[in-house]
Design an enzyme around this catalytic site. Structure first.
Site, PDB file in Angstrom:
ATOM      1  N   ARG A 129       0.821  -1.221   0.000  1.00 50.68           N
ATOM      2  CA  ARG A 129       0.000   0.000   0.000  1.00 50.68           C
ATOM      3  C   ARG A 129       0.851   1.266   0.000  1.00 50.68           C
ATOM      4  NH1 ARG A 129      -3.406  -0.208   4.987  1.00 50.68           N
ATOM      5  NH2 ARG A 129      -1.551  -1.277   5.709  1.00 50.68           N
ATOM      6  N   ASN A 154      -6.126  -2.513   2.204  1.00 51.52           N
ATOM      7  CA  ASN A 154      -6.142  -3.958   2.335  1.00 51.52           C
ATOM      8  C   ASN A 154      -7.586  -4.425   2.424  1.00 51.52           C
ATOM      9  OD1 ASN A 154      -3.370  -4.318   2.376  1.00 51.52           O
ATOM     10  ND2 ASN A 154      -3.231  -4.306   4.599  1.00 51.52           N
TER      11      ASN A 154
END
Length: 89
Positions: A17, A35
């Site tokens: 990320r 996520n």
């Protein structure tokens, strides 16, 4: 031009990320990344078509410790002002 990406493989716990956020900022893209509880990563990227395509290509590789198996791309409505990391969904 916004696209939704669903990235599967070994993509959580490998800095995916944050690496994606840094790449998006570098490309001048807006949107978000998070996520998912199923172990995948979901993102929406918005910006110039050529830069969105570069991000899609990057998503297939990810950061060095990731092992991407698949990236599903779909259309998504988008109008964002920055690129953010969102909480797990």
């Amino acid at each position: 031009m916004a696209k939704r990406l669903l990235i599967s493989g070994r993509v959580q716990g490998v800095n995916y990320r944050e690496a994606m956020r840094i790449e998006a900022v570098r490309l001048g893209l807006t949107g978000w990344v998070r996520n998912r509880r199923d172990g995948s990563v979901e993102a929406v990227v918005d910006g110039a078509a050529s830069n969105v395509q570069v991000m899609i290509e990057w998503a297939h590789r990810g950061p060095p410790s990731a092992r991407v198996i698949d990236v599903t791309v779909s259309e998504h409505p988008g109008s964002f002002t920055s690129f953010e990391r969102l909480p797990t969904q």
